[in-house]
Design an enzyme around this catalytic site. Structure first.
Site, mmCIF file in Angstrom:
data_model
loop_
_atom_site.group_PDB
_atom_site.id
_atom_site.type_symbol
_atom_site.label_atom_id
_atom_site.label_comp_id
_atom_site.label_asym_id
_atom_site.label_seq_id
_atom_site.Cartn_x
_atom_site.Cartn_y
_atom_site.Cartn_z
ATOM 1 N N HIS A 1 0.821 -1.212 0.000
ATOM 2 C CA HIS A 1 0.000 0.000 0.000
ATOM 3 C C HIS A 1 0.856 1.264 0.000
ATOM 4 O O HIS A 1 0.525 2.246 -0.669
ATOM 5 C CB HIS A 1 -0.927 -0.017 1.218
ATOM 6 C CG HIS A 1 -1.883 1.125 1.277
ATOM 7 N ND1 HIS A 1 -2.972 1.224 0.456
ATOM 8 C CD2 HIS A 1 -1.915 2.227 2.069
ATOM 9 C CE1 HIS A 1 -3.643 2.328 0.726
ATOM 10 N NE2 HIS A 1 -3.019 2.964 1.702
ATOM 11 N N HIS B 1 -9.895 3.772 -1.025
ATOM 12 C CA HIS B 1 -10.210 3.314 0.322
ATOM 13 C C HIS B 1 -11.086 2.073 0.189
ATOM 14 O O HIS B 1 -12.233 2.040 0.627
ATOM 15 C CB HIS B 1 -10.900 4.414 1.136
ATOM 16 C CG HIS B 1 -10.173 4.736 2.405
ATOM 17 N ND1 HIS B 1 -10.783 4.960 3.606
ATOM 18 C CD2 HIS B 1 -8.844 4.849 2.660
ATOM 19 C CE1 HIS B 1 -9.880 5.203 4.539
ATOM 20 N NE2 HIS B 1 -8.695 5.154 3.985
#
Length: 709
Positions: A34, A87
């Protein structure tokens, strides 16, 4: 959380000792997929990010692009910032808070550049709309975005909503933000000078969001909705609004030397990246961080992803002024340490818990060398089509239906800049400081990239550019959010690699620099991997703030501009009727096509323009019909009505010859028929005929509202 053995060996070799527990957790999060893009960074060099208009390219919290000045009222050059974030995992576990904090994070990325946020666009991807769980996720995500965006006073002006079976176990929430700044107020995330103070401003730090970066770098487990809830942050939009206004005052007063918002990996991520970019270090006293919960330990303070927090580099002589602004806006405030010329060091109650080279922590993650399998190509197996049933199925499909139910929940006019609202091909914002209209289009079509990852991604870029051109805007720059499944699976990584190359190649053909973005991998669950999804947000500019509508005027000639293709691959028709086909052939001169369409859209004789994309010509025409304006249209066959080659548009014009001249030598112009004043769409398709009035079309297209209200 645990640091993989191979990474631990590298860290131990660099430090000459075993890492402390806090260091190990920091490396595990900052070296996660990430944060470090370990599987994707080797691919990202395919993108071109340079151009005369590019002020700040990839690597900062947001990109910065120079606007053309069309007789604005500002003495300084006017810039816009662009950023996009995902998200995804949090929005599956907790759709409301996951989506809301996605909005908050991308807005703070905008603040980090000294900019004021002026627009949001959200691109949302869910499983089959008929499933109850999909509707639960959709309702929660939309509510989270609307509650947060509306409360902070930033309009949500555009985006997309797509449904596909393979998002059932892993929806995607991609949010883009546009900000406004000028050359005199621009701030970056690069620390400037040793001796400056590090100030933490905003909400108090709690235990929410612990390990969020590592959580986002793993496949979603079957029990993710319960077991991973602590990794999801909880947002407070009212504190964010105060932070927006405080940031504006700090920048106005010249008090910020560098800034970074606290997102993935929390304070550890923001502060280490800020000083690493400047080739510097930091001394941070963790107990000085203002905290929401008692008895927090060093690891929790470093990694918590509590929202609405910013880290600023401030000159020592400006600290009191910063503290006064924090008090004015009733925001928490801590002087947590200072910038140094040494290592990145964190102490807690007198004990050193982190002492590492900042650049090694922020940028030292090794890249992955992963195997790929070339994506397969679909075969041709077209269904037999009944015109009426196919028209009703395609026009009424959730993917092509009206998204009014979604965007009516967003405040899209706050700030008084919105010249073209959601529901149009592209949003249009009035940037009066430069006398310039800024157009924004954002989205992807997963059916295209699922069918043909490389060409589907090229089509996504062309589709977004065509949306801008339909409003008369010329593309300036783009940011992307590249979403894929587990890259350790060669088939998945092969398809992901193909969308990167496809997007990069078409953006280069269109002369659109890709100035920033986000990568989200491991979007894989027990239901399988998502389709490779290259969300692209493209910004364009034009003189003035007027643009032709999508709705027909009812008095002109209807022309189809652009070259179609005898292929239905990736189309909504095949999704509804079954079958398979090759993907449409895209134009070789895409840049010329987009430029010609923008010129036509700005012609005074142009009455309406609408691009052809999802659902093909059938959906484009249906969306242009109103109770006061209809159309009589003839096409050769069902393929011509339902194929989805991008780079085309329907133009209603009072001067067909001018449109033909604009596209002469660039792309074909086909006469479809005439607009009428009776509110009925009459289609002649080969030997078949169909007439549908505006009321019936509206009923077909209102499936989301009818099922969710």
């Amino acid at each position: 959380m645990s640091l993989p053995d191979s990474d631990r060996e590298l860290v131990t070799a660099e430090l000459g000792r075993d890492p402390t527990p806090t260091e190990a957790a920091l490396f595990e999060n900052l070296w996660s997929e990430h944060c470090a893009y370990r599987s994707s960074r080797p691919l990202l060099s395919a993108f071109s990010s340079e151009g005369d208009q590019v002020v700040v390219g990839p690597g900062d919290d947001a990109a910065v692009v120079r606007l053309p000045d069309n007789d604005g009222d500002s003495d300084a050059e006017t810039y816009v910032t662009m950023g996009i974030e995902s998200h995804n995992h949090p929005s599956y576990v907790d759709p409301y808070d996951g989506a809301a904090t996605g909005v908050g994070g991308i807005v703070r990325d905008t603040l980090s550049m000294g900019a004021y946020p002026i627009a949001l666009a959200d691109s949302l991807y869910f499983g089959d709309f008929d499933r109850e769980h999909t509707r639960y996720l959709l309702e929660g995500v939309v509510e989270g975005i609307s509650d947060y965006g509306n409360a902070i006073g930033v309009p949500t002006v555009g985006g997309s909503v797509e449904f596909h079976d393979d998002y059932e176990g892993n929806p995607l929430v991609n949010v883009a933000c546009v900000g406004l700044v000028d050359e005199e107020r621009l701030v970056t995330a690069e620390a400037q000078e040793a001796g400056n103070k590090l100030v933490l401003l905003g909400n108090a730090t709690g235990r929410d969001g612990l390990g969020g970066a590592s959580f986002a770098s793993e496949d979603l487990a079957e029990d993710a909705e319960t077991e991973d809830r602590p990794a999801v942050q909880v947002g407070d939009p009212y504190s964010e609004k105060l932070l927006i206004e405080a940031n504006e005052e700090l920048v106005d007063d010249g008090l910020v030397q560098a800034a970074r918002d606290l997102g993935a990996a929390g304070l550890g991520g923001a502060s280490s990246e800020l000083v690493a970019k400047g080739g510097l270090g930091a001394d941070i006293e963790l107990e000085r961080v203002h905290q929401r919960e008692p008895n927090m330990n060093a690891l929790e303070i470093v990694l918590a992803e509590s929202q609405e927090r910013m880290c600023y580099e401030v000159r020592p002589e400006d600290v009191e002024a910063v503290e006064a602004i924090a008090a004015k806006y009733d925001l928490g405030y801590s002087i947590i340490g200072e910038v140094t010329a040494g290592n990145y060091v964190c102490t807690f109650e007198g004990e050193t818990v982190v002492d590492v080279p900042a650049e090694f922590l922020a940028d030292g993650a090794p890249m992955n060398d992963l195997a790929t399998v070339e994506p397969s190509q679909p075969s041709r197996d077209r269904p037999d089509v009944d015109l009426q049933s196919a028209f009703e199925a395609v026009v009424g499909a959730p993917n092509t239906a009206s998204k009014r139910w979604v965007y009516r929940q967003y405040d899209h006019e706050v700030g008084a800049r919105t010249a073209r609202k959601p529901g149009d091909d592209a949003a249009l914002l009035a940037v009066r400081e430069a006398g310039t209209g800024v157009a924004l289009s954002s989205g992807a079509v997963p059916a295209w990239t699922d069918c043909a990852p490389y060409d589907g991604a090229r089509a996504v870029a062309l589709e977004n550019a065509t949306n801008l051109a339909a409003k008369g805007a010329t593309p300036l720059a783009a940011v992307d959010c590249l979403n894929g499944g587990n890259p350790e699976k060669p088939e998945v990584y092969g398809r992901f690699s193909a969308i990167v190359d496809g997007l990069a190649d078409m953006c280069r053909e269109l002369s659109i620099p890709v100035v920033g973005g986000n990568v989200s991998l491991y979007n894989d669950s027990v239901a399988g991997p998502i389709p490779p999804t290259p969300t692209l947000a493209v910004l364009g500019a034009k003189a003035g703030y007027d643009a032709p509508p999508t709705a027909l005027d009812g008095s002109g000639t209807l022309l189809l501009v652009g070259r179609g293709s005898d292929a239905l691959g990736g189309s909504e028709l095949l999704a509804q009727e079954g079958g398979s086909d090759t993907f449409p052939t895209l134009p070789e001169n895409a840049g010329d096509v987009v430029a010609a369409l923008a010129a036509v859209a700005n012609d005074d004789a142009t009455l309406a323009v609408h691009d052809v994309s999802n659902g093909g010509l059938a959906v484009t025409l249906a969306e242009m019909i109103t109770s006061a304006a209809g159309a009589d249209v003839a096409v050769d066959d069902a393929v011509a009505l339902f194929e989805e080659t991008p780079g085309r548009a329907v133009v209603e014009t009072a001067d067909p010859a001018a449109v033909e001249a604009a596209f002469d030598g660039i792309a074909p112009v086909t006469t479809l028929g005439e607009a009428t004043d009776d509110g009925t769409l009459r289609l002649s398709v080969g030997d078949e005929n169909l007439a549908v009035d505006a009321e019936a079309i509206a009923s077909l297209r209102d499936v989301l509202a009818s099922e969710l209200d």
